[in-house]
Design an enzyme around this catalytic site. Structure first.
Site, PDB file in Angstrom:
ATOM      1  N   SER A  65       0.825  -1.204   0.000  1.00  0.00           N
ATOM      2  CA  SER A  65       0.000   0.000   0.000  1.00  0.00           C
ATOM      3  C   SER A  65       0.864   1.261   0.000  1.00  0.00           C
ATOM      4  CB  SER A  65      -0.894   0.025   1.233  1.00  0.00           C
ATOM      5  OG  SER A  65      -1.553  -1.206   1.385  1.00  0.00           O
TER       6      SER A  65
HETATM    7  N1  SAH Z   1      -0.920  -4.945   3.925  1.00  0.00           N
HETATM    8  C1  SAH Z   1      -0.102  -5.265   2.763  1.00  0.00           C
HETATM    9  C2  SAH Z   1      -0.762  -4.921   1.446  1.00  0.00           C
HETATM   10  C3  SAH Z   1      -1.864  -5.828   1.162  1.00  0.00           C
HETATM   11  S1  SAH Z   1      -2.359  -6.046  -0.511  1.00  0.00           S
HETATM   12  C4  SAH Z   1       1.257  -4.648   2.860  1.00  0.00           C
HETATM   13  O1  SAH Z   1       1.545  -3.954   3.844  1.00  0.00           O
HETATM   14  O2  SAH Z   1       2.080  -4.908   1.964  1.00  0.00           O
HETATM   15  C5  SAH Z   1      -3.763  -7.050  -0.133  1.00  0.00           C
HETATM   16  C6  SAH Z   1      -3.443  -8.455   0.254  1.00  0.00           C
HETATM   17  O3  SAH Z   1      -4.680  -9.062   0.652  1.00  0.00           O
HETATM   18  C7  SAH Z   1      -2.873  -9.313  -0.858  1.00  0.00           C
HETATM   19  O4  SAH Z   1      -1.623  -9.817  -0.479  1.00  0.00           O
HETATM   20  C8  SAH Z   1      -3.915 -10.426  -1.028  1.00  0.00           C
HETATM   21  O5  SAH Z   1      -3.328 -11.697  -1.308  1.00  0.00           O
HETATM   22  C9  SAH Z   1      -4.593 -10.425   0.315  1.00  0.00           C
HETATM   23  N2  SAH Z   1      -5.942 -10.999   0.348  1.00  0.00           N
HETATM   24  C10 SAH Z   1      -6.975 -10.823  -0.515  1.00  0.00           C
HETATM   25  N3  SAH Z   1      -8.044 -11.541  -0.119  1.00  0.00           N
HETATM   26  C11 SAH Z   1      -7.678 -12.186   1.023  1.00  0.00           C
HETATM   27  C12 SAH Z   1      -8.343 -13.091   1.913  1.00  0.00           C
HETATM   28  N4  SAH Z   1      -9.593 -13.498   1.728  1.00  0.00           N
HETATM   29  N5  SAH Z   1      -7.648 -13.552   2.975  1.00  0.00           N
HETATM   30  C13 SAH Z   1      -6.374 -13.178   3.196  1.00  0.00           C
HETATM   31  N6  SAH Z   1      -5.701 -12.333   2.390  1.00  0.00           N
HETATM   32  C14 SAH Z   1      -6.339 -11.851   1.323  1.00  0.00           C
END
Ligand code: SAH
Length: 218
Positions: A65
């Site tokens: 992010s």
């Molecule tokens: N917080 C992260 C950015 C997240 S991007 C950072 O600091 O880098 C969003 C993430 O959510 C992705 O890695 C994706 O794989 C995950 N995601 C999407 N749906 C999900 C679910 N149902 N359970 C767990 N993770 C999920």
């Protein structure tokens, strides 16, 4: 202004300045973000852009992010040092590392095994032993460790997932992007009280979608 590349110290100053100018003013959050080097969480082609206030690609087609959004979400959670926090969407691990500077315990879940494995390695290298990273479907939360003082969702759902609300303590706060994945979403804060749920809309954001089930790729 010269065109010489910024020194590491200048890049860090610009990074903190961008956070403040976008409304990240809580000194504890700024301190945590100064301590956790985003450069460690961005690798390959994009590493040199780690201190820009922009989201960047990470493996498995996901994104780390934008730092100011990490700051605003962390600030909206208003974490106390006794809190047990759940993050959905480990991604690079950057947000979880920032949370770990402020909370007692952090659980973070991602549906991609590879992302969880790589984030764990970084948490070990940084000595962040209060973070537990797990592979799973975060939309179901983590019933074994519930209830949580704070819950942060870093992928966008069309609605607030009911199982996560159920795992939030009374007096607890959850922050999440809500909206269609191909549109601008709203960052929402939900506070759970004895009387029910209070919602505030914080700011427009854009996140990758929350997808149910585990990823099958690796
Ligand atoms: N917080 C992260 C950015 C997240 S991007 C950072 O600091 O880098 C969003 C993430 O959510 C992705 O890695 C994706 O794989 C995950 N995601 C999407 N749906 C999900 C679910 N149902 N359970 C767990 N993770 C999920």
């Amino acid at each position: 202004m010269s065109d010489a590349p910024l020194s590491a110290a200048e890049q860090k100053m610009a990074f903190l300045f961008a956070l403040r100018s976008r409304g990240v003013t809580d000194p504890r959050v700024l301190q945590a973000m100064e301590e956790i080097d985003r450069g460690i969480f961005v690798r390959g082609l994009f590493a040199e852009r780690a201190y820009e206030d922009t989201p960047l690609p990470i493996p498995c087609g996901q994104t780390i992010s934008q730092p100011s959004v990490v700051g605003l979400m962390t600030q909206a959670l208003d974490i106390s040092p006794r809190d047990k926090v759940l993050e959905i969407g480990t991604g690079s691990g950057y947000q979880a590392a920032v949370l770990a500077k402020l909370a007692r315990r952090v659980y973070t879940i991602d549906r991609h095994r590879r992302l969880v494995r790589e984030a764990r390695t970084l948490f070990d290298e940084l000595g962040l032993h209060t973070i537990t990273a797990l592979t799973g479907d975060g939309s179901l939360g983590l019933p074994d460790q519930a209830p949580f003082d704070r819950i942060l969702v870093t992928a966008a759902a069309e609605d607030t997932p009911g199982s996560l609300l159920a795992q939030l303590k009374i007096g607890g706060t959850m922050v999440l992007p809500v909206g269609q994945s191909d549109a601008v979403q709203s960052l929402i804060r939900v506070r759970k009280t004895e009387a029910g749920l209070d919602y505030d809309e914080l700011t427009p954001v854009r996140f990758v979608p929350l997808i149910e089930g585990m990823a099958q790729d690796e």
